[in-house]
Design a protein around this motif. Sequence first.
Motif, PDB file in Angstrom:
ATOM      1  N   SER A 192     -32.631  70.704  29.239  1.00 52.81           N
ATOM      2  CA  SER A 192     -32.063  71.338  30.431  1.00 52.81           C
ATOM      3  C   SER A 192     -33.138  72.086  31.214  1.00 52.81           C
ATOM      4  O   SER A 192     -33.138  72.082  32.453  1.00 52.81           O
ATOM      5  CB  SER A 192     -30.933  72.300  30.040  1.00 52.81           C
ATOM      6  OG  SER A 192     -31.403  73.313  29.166  1.00 52.81           O
ATOM      7  N   SER A 195     -35.352  69.510  33.100  1.00 52.44           N
ATOM      8  CA  SER A 195     -34.609  68.944  34.218  1.00 52.44           C
ATOM      9  C   SER A 195     -34.547  69.922  35.378  1.00 52.44           C
ATOM     10  O   SER A 195     -34.774  69.549  36.544  1.00 52.44           O
ATOM     11  CB  SER A 195     -33.194  68.562  33.778  1.00 52.44           C
ATOM     12  OG  SER A 195     -32.450  68.040  34.853  1.00 52.44           O
ATOM     13  N   GLU A 196     -34.277  71.184  35.086  1.00 56.41           N
ATOM     14  CA  GLU A 196     -34.186  72.203  36.140  1.00 56.41           C
ATOM     15  C   GLU A 196     -35.537  72.412  36.810  1.00 56.41           C
ATOM     16  O   GLU A 196     -35.625  72.532  38.037  1.00 56.41           O
ATOM     17  CB  GLU A 196     -33.682  73.513  35.539  1.00 56.41           C
ATOM     18  CG  GLU A 196     -33.486  74.619  36.549  1.00 56.41           C
ATOM     19  CD  GLU A 196     -32.943  75.897  35.926  1.00 56.41           C
ATOM     20  OE1 GLU A 196     -32.994  76.945  36.592  1.00 56.41           O
ATOM     21  OE2 GLU A 196     -32.464  75.850  34.773  1.00 56.41           O
TER      22      GLU A 196
END
Length: 329
Positions: A192, A195-196
């Motif tokens: 996560s 991806s961010e």
Amino acid sequence: MKTELLKDAESPGNLRDRFSTEHEAPHQQLLAWRQRIGYFLDVPISRADQARGFHGTIDAWRGGDLTFMDCRTDPVSQSRSAARISTDTVRQYAFHILVDGAIETRTGTHPKRVAMQSAPGIVALDMGQPMQMTRSGCRLQALFLPRTLLASVLPEPESIHGSVIEYRSPIARLIPAQLAELARNIPHMSTSESSEAMRACALLIGAAFGKEAGLTGNARAAVRAAAFAQARRYIDENLHESDLSPESVLRTSPLSRPTLYRLFENEGGLAAYIRNRRLSQAAEELRRYPHKAVIEIAYGLGFNSASDFNRAFRRAYEMSPLDFRQFSL
């Protein structure tokens, strides 16, 4: 040898992948590089190229629908042809970020757009459009992203294919630090987090290209962007109409002639854009309708003769319509 990284870019999860030619015999190194990227790029190899050996590495991370790569290579040429595009499904956008060395990138059909990079900067590439890239020995980073993400900050993102920005404008000067932080921290990030972080970089770079192109930022730019999109839609909807011309596009546009023509400068001009869209549609019809006569396709798209069509098609795609059809079957 792994070659699935970009093919699976829409699936969830963070994938780390390292590739190097160093463990191959010298005469096999450039072949190994071509095999690694050959599912979406063509790499021409001569006997002399093969004999010289080739050093290339790729460190890659995927987070969700984005991919970040850090690459180092000896001099190499790579291309993505219209014929290749007609046979695969790779359609991401890519920001190629020059860190060190030099790159020449040719995009478009006719006239070609030539981007020379010898200073740090970024070239935008639409994997759905042709391109040719020649690198010196260099280091570059690449950020692959879906069209939907780029379109959220940049109207008509296909219009920046082959464009380059350097770190001169206020928004562009923010990019190097964010990229450096991404490259430094991504090996230790969770799925996560990576991806961010990639998404934040992609949006910043997309916004910088939009600012450079004058397509974002204020009400006037928003009107130009909407009119640009309207003109492109009108052209695509009327490719088979014999009276499609710069004058007919101008009659449907709220923009003045100089403003409308400026929007198509990066395409070689409005007339060149119309011709190249017709050639692109011809290439699609050659692939989709293998039994349809070439001359029927040519006349249906506004070309006056078979010789005019063959000459324009060969100039744009570096092969005849019949060769293109054979390649695409």
